[in-house]
Design a protein around this motif. Structure first.
Motif, PDB file in Angstrom:
ATOM      1  N   UNK A  74      32.403 178.266  53.709  1.00  0.00           N
ATOM      2  CA  UNK A  74      31.715 178.106  55.004  1.00  0.00           C
ATOM      3  C   UNK A  74      33.069 177.608  55.938  1.00  0.00           C
ATOM      4  N   UNK A  75      33.655 176.454  55.361  1.00  0.00           N
ATOM      5  CA  UNK A  75      34.679 175.973  56.232  1.00  0.00           C
ATOM      6  C   UNK A  75      36.112 176.622  55.595  1.00  0.00           C
ATOM      7  N   UNK A  76      36.145 177.201  54.653  1.00  0.00           N
ATOM      8  CA  UNK A  76      37.450 177.985  53.984  1.00  0.00           C
ATOM      9  C   UNK A  76      38.488 176.720  53.432  1.00  0.00           C
ATOM     10  N   UNK A  77      38.003 175.553  53.388  1.00  0.00           N
ATOM     11  CA  UNK A  77      38.516 174.469  52.670  1.00  0.00           C
ATOM     12  C   UNK A  77      38.550 174.394  51.132  1.00  0.00           C
ATOM     13  N   UNK A  78      39.501 173.858  50.454  1.00  0.00           N
ATOM     14  CA  UNK A  78      39.410 173.526  49.247  1.00  0.00           C
ATOM     15  C   UNK A  78      39.097 172.163  49.093  1.00  0.00           C
ATOM     16  N   UNK A  79      38.033 172.140  48.215  1.00  0.00           N
ATOM     17  CA  UNK A  79      37.462 170.656  48.157  1.00  0.00           C
ATOM     18  C   UNK A  79      37.606 170.256  46.464  1.00  0.00           C
ATOM     19  N   UNK A  80      37.575 169.008  46.662  1.00  0.00           N
ATOM     20  CA  UNK A  80      37.934 168.245  45.213  1.00  0.00           C
ATOM     21  C   UNK A  80      36.692 168.260  44.519  1.00  0.00           C
ATOM     22  N   UNK A  81      36.723 168.744  43.207  1.00  0.00           N
ATOM     23  CA  UNK A  81      35.737 168.484  42.347  1.00  0.00           C
ATOM     24  C   UNK A  81      35.919 167.573  41.226  1.00  0.00           C
ATOM     25  N   UNK A  82      35.096 166.709  40.666  1.00  0.00           N
ATOM     26  CA  UNK A  82      35.416 165.871  39.882  1.00  0.00           C
ATOM     27  C   UNK A  82      34.286 166.262  38.679  1.00  0.00           C
ATOM     28  N   UNK A  84      33.233 169.332  37.800  1.00  0.00           N
ATOM     29  CA  UNK A  84      32.550 170.412  38.487  1.00  0.00           C
ATOM     30  C   UNK A  84      31.728 170.018  39.778  1.00  0.00           C
ATOM     31  N   UNK A  85      31.551 168.627  40.238  1.00  0.00           N
ATOM     32  CA  UNK A  85      30.877 168.245  41.095  1.00  0.00           C
ATOM     33  C   UNK A  85      31.893 168.204  42.666  1.00  0.00           C
ATOM     34  N   UNK A  86      31.655 168.522  43.548  1.00  0.00           N
ATOM     35  CA  UNK A  86      32.315 168.347  44.738  1.00  0.00           C
ATOM     36  C   UNK A  86      32.196 167.020  45.249  1.00  0.00           C
ATOM     37  N   UNK A  87      33.430 166.320  45.330  1.00  0.00           N
ATOM     38  CA  UNK A  87      33.496 164.793  45.939  1.00  0.00           C
ATOM     39  C   UNK A  87      34.194 164.521  47.080  1.00  0.00           C
ATOM     40  N   UNK A  88      34.362 165.499  47.723  1.00  0.00           N
ATOM     41  CA  UNK A  88      35.146 165.503  48.988  1.00  0.00           C
ATOM     42  C   UNK A  88      34.924 164.035  49.903  1.00  0.00           C
ATOM     43  N   UNK A  89      33.689 164.188  50.368  1.00  0.00           N
ATOM     44  CA  UNK A  89      33.373 162.889  50.981  1.00  0.00           C
ATOM     45  C   UNK A  89      33.827 161.567  50.706  1.00  0.00           C
ATOM     46  N   UNK A  90      33.141 161.397  49.358  1.00  0.00           N
ATOM     47  CA  UNK A  90      33.575 160.110  48.759  1.00  0.00           C
ATOM     48  C   UNK A  90      35.320 159.782  48.515  1.00  0.00           C
ATOM     49  N   UNK A  91      35.796 160.697  48.377  1.00  0.00           N
ATOM     50  CA  UNK A  91      37.149 160.331  47.923  1.00  0.00           C
ATOM     51  C   UNK A  91      37.867 159.837  49.382  1.00  0.00           C
ATOM     52  N   UNK A  92      37.346 160.229  50.387  1.00  0.00           N
ATOM     53  CA  UNK A  92      37.999 160.166  51.797  1.00  0.00           C
ATOM     54  C   UNK A  92      37.736 158.852  52.229  1.00  0.00           C
ATOM     55  N   UNK A  93      36.836 157.974  51.728  1.00  0.00           N
ATOM     56  CA  UNK A  93      36.058 156.742  52.239  1.00  0.00           C
ATOM     57  C   UNK A  93      37.035 155.705  52.146  1.00  0.00           C
ATOM     58  N   UNK A  94      37.103 154.522  52.837  1.00  0.00           N
ATOM     59  CA  UNK A  94      38.259 153.559  52.731  1.00  0.00           C
ATOM     60  C   UNK A  94      38.129 152.772  51.366  1.00  0.00           C
ATOM     61  N   UNK A  95      36.968 152.870  50.877  1.00  0.00           N
ATOM     62  CA  UNK A  95      37.166 151.993  49.523  1.00  0.00           C
ATOM     63  C   UNK A  95      38.022 152.543  48.514  1.00  0.00           C
TER      64      UNK A  95
END
Ligand code: DC
Length: 238
Positions: A74-82, A84-95
């Motif tokens: 949809x977005x054409x973006x490469x998303x990080x998987x840990x 096998x699971x996409x974790x893109x949102x979590x890895x960008x958090x301030x924590x």
């Protein structure tokens, strides 16, 4: 035409990934966000309760975890998987932003990530952004850019990005995080953040994204032209 490697390094939140992504799309190259990989390792260690200074467990974790990228159609973006699971949102958090520089100083972590990044760029045709791409991962990259910008400008850009994801953080906290990361990233012993001697400096403080992208694309065209003029056909495999 054969393909080259474009290395984009620099300080946190200078617009490296936005620029790199657009350059890759324009050239039909793969885009690899090396910082996402360090963020992924940080998330993994936290979720598995592994202390960053417990070296045997960190090494075992590096062996066990699978860090990959998956293309979001949809977005054409490469998303990080840990694993096998996409974790893109979590890895960008301030924590994660607050801890990632502590994880990325660990030599075992760097060795594992650098090896994987080198494998990903083996066939050339990649734009990779990070801190040590032009110095350590691909010292032979044909185009090297080193990006910088005023810290407040960077913090305001980052604040906007986080707000888009409903994370509202005071600008002072972001400035502090950027300063801390810049310091840790540039003073660590193993492949510190520094400008490669042959990298072109790009200060994005007063630049729009399109201008940054054009700047890099002009460098790429000039390099491809000069390589072709010298009879270079590019290397498929190094
Ligand atoms: O690009 P980023 O802000 O998402 O990167 C997160 C952290 O990862 C950054 O603070 C330092 C580390 N990093 C690194 O050490 N080497 C790289 N090539 C890329 C990122």
């Amino acid at each position: 035409m054969r393909k080259i490697v474009i290395a984009i390094d620099g300080y946190s939140s200078c617009g490296k990934s936005t620029t790199a992504k657009a350059v890759a799309a324009e050239l039909g190259y793969a885009y690899i966000d090396s910082g996402a990989m360090y963020r992924g390792v940080t998330l993994y260690l936290l979720e598995h309760g592994i202390s960053f200074d417990d070296l045997p467990r960190v090494e075992q974790a590096l062996h066990d975890m699978h860090i990959t990228f998956k293309r979001n159609r949809k977005t054409g973006r490469n998303e990080l998987c840990l694993d096998g699971v996409i974790r893109e949102d979590e890895i960008r958090q301030m924590r994660i932003s607050n801890l990632v520089s502590e994880v990325s100083v660990i030599p075992a972590v760097r060795h594992a990530m650098v090896r994987q990044q080198q494998r990903m760029g083996r066939k050339r045709g990649v734009v990779m952004d990070g801190r040590d791409i032009g110095t350590t991962v691909f010292p032979d990259a044909e185009v090297k850019i080193f990006m910088t910008a005023d810290v407040l400008t960077r913090a305001l850009r980052r604040q906007e990005e986080l707000a888009e994801k409903e994370e509202h953080v005071p600008v002072e906290d972001i400035v502090e995080n950027l300063r801390k990361r810049d310091h840790l990233d540039s003073t660590r012993a193993e492949s510190p953040l520094r400008r490669a001697a042959d990298a072109v400096l790009l200060d994005t403080t007063h630049m729009m994204i399109d201008e940054q992208v054009d700047f890099v694309l002009e460098r790429v065209s000039a390099m491809l032209f000069s390589l072709a003029a010298n009879g270079w056909q590019g290397s498929e495999q190094k």
